[in-house]
Design an enzyme around this catalytic site. Structure first.
Site, short mmCIF file in Angstrom:
data_model
loop_
_atom_site.label_atom_id
_atom_site.label_comp_id
_atom_site.label_asym_id
_atom_site.label_seq_id
_atom_site.Cartn_x
_atom_site.Cartn_y
_atom_site.Cartn_z
N SER A 74 0.87 -1.25 -0.07
CA SER A 74 -0.15 -0.03 0.11
C SER A 74 0.84 1.13 -0.01
CB SER A 74 -1.04 -0.05 1.51
OG SER A 74 -0.08 0.45 2.31
N LYS A 75 0.05 2.19 -0.27
CA LYS A 75 0.76 3.69 -0.09
C LYS A 75 1.59 3.79 1.13
CE LYS A 75 -0.32 8.48 -0.41
NZ LYS A 75 0.88 8.76 0.20
N ARG A 76 0.63 3.59 2.16
CA ARG A 76 1.38 3.71 3.30
C ARG A 76 2.71 2.90 3.63
NH1 ARG A 76 -3.10 1.60 6.52
NH2 ARG A 76 -4.29 2.87 5.02
#
Ligand code: GLU
Length: 507
Positions: free
Chosen positions: A261-263
């Protein structure tokens, strides 16, 4: 004739998992001598993000993933943006209703929500399907006449697919083999809405059919929808030309499980998007591979190997080699773990393949940006010497700055370790040697290392590293004599004298 499509929804920047999907489609199309198509799936207007379509086109172009037909270049099967094809979908929804494969449903969102709640209190999940559809408000329970009356009166409706009860539906997947699901597990998905817009499922199948797509290569997240898609081909009578399916494994986090994910990217310091993205709503900026200085070839090579392998140990592959070697049967069923080390390894390898000229151009710009005049030939010399130490263009200035300017300070630790109180005497000797011997490698080497350091029993490491501190500011850099020869006699002498003056006082 193989025809594949990459069919993103313009809902934001393209995740690198999506880039990999585009890449695999491209490799397959090129290898088979087929066509690669870019179709924009924007039927869900609530998720539309301005700029996303342009971003997708720019990102794939940067990576060298080229299209034969598409929203940006046109082609014989256009238009290639679903919102521009809007008018053609209704007839297909109506065909399904006529043939008994679909029905109108009038249930209000509140009714559906209440149903869901009611089931939840009984610890069950509500599904609009063959067991429940007769209890809901639709053309099956109300009758077609009443349904038509409501439609004419302007009642909002949707068209739902009517799954036959209790049949096994098999999806032949090129990666996973046969995947079978019973229709009782599937809900009567919405295909069309009264605003005239089809949903993803209907538009996707109609477009793949009318665009004569032969292979659907897409992310694993679409596998649960595949039985519906297979049924739609059957319902339309298009089974004979149904495309082959290949569902690609997920891209996983570097550690642990779950989708990348972007996180994860923010946390571990790597981009999950090909290009920098400026969110039009929040103004938030997400980093991109391009802006971080990654080379497109490195990103392509790295992504190609996330989920696929050539069957040998070969890791470095150009786009042309990938096209030759790519083979759907070598795509893994299991998720592929993203690795930052690997991404940087590829980047370093591809950076080494740049010519000294190319690296010099990047360096020259950075030097000039620091307000220093330089000449191109000199930058080429420095580039050839220093390239092997570089992974990202942004490291060039920091790694090479001492070729262009004298150090403004001296690393304290290095000074403490190397610059003994008598060092100014030895450094003065260096100046004398440079002033007297011919300014070339062997002569300097002999005069300094043999006739002075060795002959006087001095510690080579201490003296040479002190000289390095004087010239560079710290004990890093290439071979010392080569460095002196590169920056020149006068400049070296100036730097050594400056260091003598500064460090003598300070010690
Ligand atoms: N529009 C879908 C997406 O955004 C495409 C899925 C497919 O390739 O069928 O991923």
């Amino acid at each position: 004739m193989v025809r594949v499509r990459f069919a993103p929804s313009p809902t934001g920047p393209l995740h690198i998992g999506g880039v990999r999907t585009a890449l695999y489609n491209y490799l397959f199309a090129r290898q088979q001598g087929g066509k690669m198509i870019l179709r924009i799936e924007d039927t869900d207007q609530t998720r539309f993000v301005p700029g996303a379509e342009q971003y997708i086109i720019e990102a794939l172009d940067w990576l060298g993933i080229k299209f034969d037909e598409g929203v940006h270049i046109g082609g014989p099967f256009g238009p290639y943006r679903q919102s521009d094809r809007k008018a053609m979908y209704r007839q297909y929804a109506e065909q399904l209703i006529r043939d008994g494969w679909a029905y109108y449903a009038f249930d209000k969102p509140e009714t559906l929500e209440a149903k869901r709640k009611e089931y939840e209190t009984q610890k069950k999940t509500f599904q609009y399907d063959c067991n429940t559809r007769s209890t809901m408000e639709n053309s099956l329970s109300l009758g077609m006449e009443e349904a038509q009356r409501r439609i004419d009166a302007g009642d909002p409706y949707v068209v739902r697919f009517k799954f036959p009860d209790n049949i096994d539906i098999t999806v032949h997947d090129l990666i996973r083999g046969d995947v079978t699901m019973n229709s009782r597990l599937l809900d009567d998905k919405v295909l069309f809405k009264s605003d005239g817009m089809p949903t993803y499922h209907l538009a996707n199948i109609v477009d793949d059919h009318t665009m004569e797509i032969t292979h659907v290569i897409r992310g694993e997240e679409w596998l649960p929808s595949a039985p519906l898609h297979v049924m739609l081909y059957k319902a339309f009578g298009w089974e004979q030309t149904m495309p082959h399916f290949a569902h690609l494994p997920l891209l996983l986090k570097p550690e642990g499980n779950g989708k990348l994910s972007k996180r994860d990217g923010d946390r571990l310091g790597f981009p999950v998007f090909p290009l920098e993205w400026h969110d039009p709503k929040s103004g938030e900026v997400s980093s991109g591979y391009r802006e971080q200085g990654y080379l497109p070839q490195a990103v392509v090579n790295m992504l190609a190997l996330l989920g696929w392998h050539p069957g040998t140990d070969q890791e470095m592959m150009t786009m042309d080699e990938l096209i030759k070697l790519f083979d759907i049967s070598h795509i893994s069923k299991n998720g592929a773990k993203f690795s930052l080390d690997k991404a940087q390894w590829f980047q370093h390898e591809y950076f080494q393949q740049l010519s000294d000229e190319e690296v010099a151009r990047m360096l020259e710009k950075q030097v000039k940006d620091h307000g220093i005049e330089t000449d191109h030939g000199y930058c080429v010399k420095v580039a050839s010497m220093m390239k092997e130490r570089i992974t990202f263009p942004s490291e060039l200035w920091d790694t090479c700055c001492y070729f262009f300017q004298a150090p403004t300070e001296y690393n304290e630790k290095d000074v403490a370790k190397r610059w003994t109180p008598d060092m100014h005497i030895h450094m003065q000797k260096v100046v004398d040697i440079l002033n007297t011997v011919p300014f070339e490698h062997d002569a300097i080497h002999k005069a300094l290392l043999d006739d002075y350091i060795a002959a006087n029993g001095l510690n080579t490491g201490k003296v040479m590293n002190s000289l390095r501190i004087a010239v560079v500011g710290r004990t890093v850099g290439p071979d010392m004599i080569t460095l002196i020869l590169t920056i020149g006699k006068e400049e070296t002498i100036r730097r050594v004298q400056k260091a003598i003056a500064k460090l003598k006082v300070e010690n």
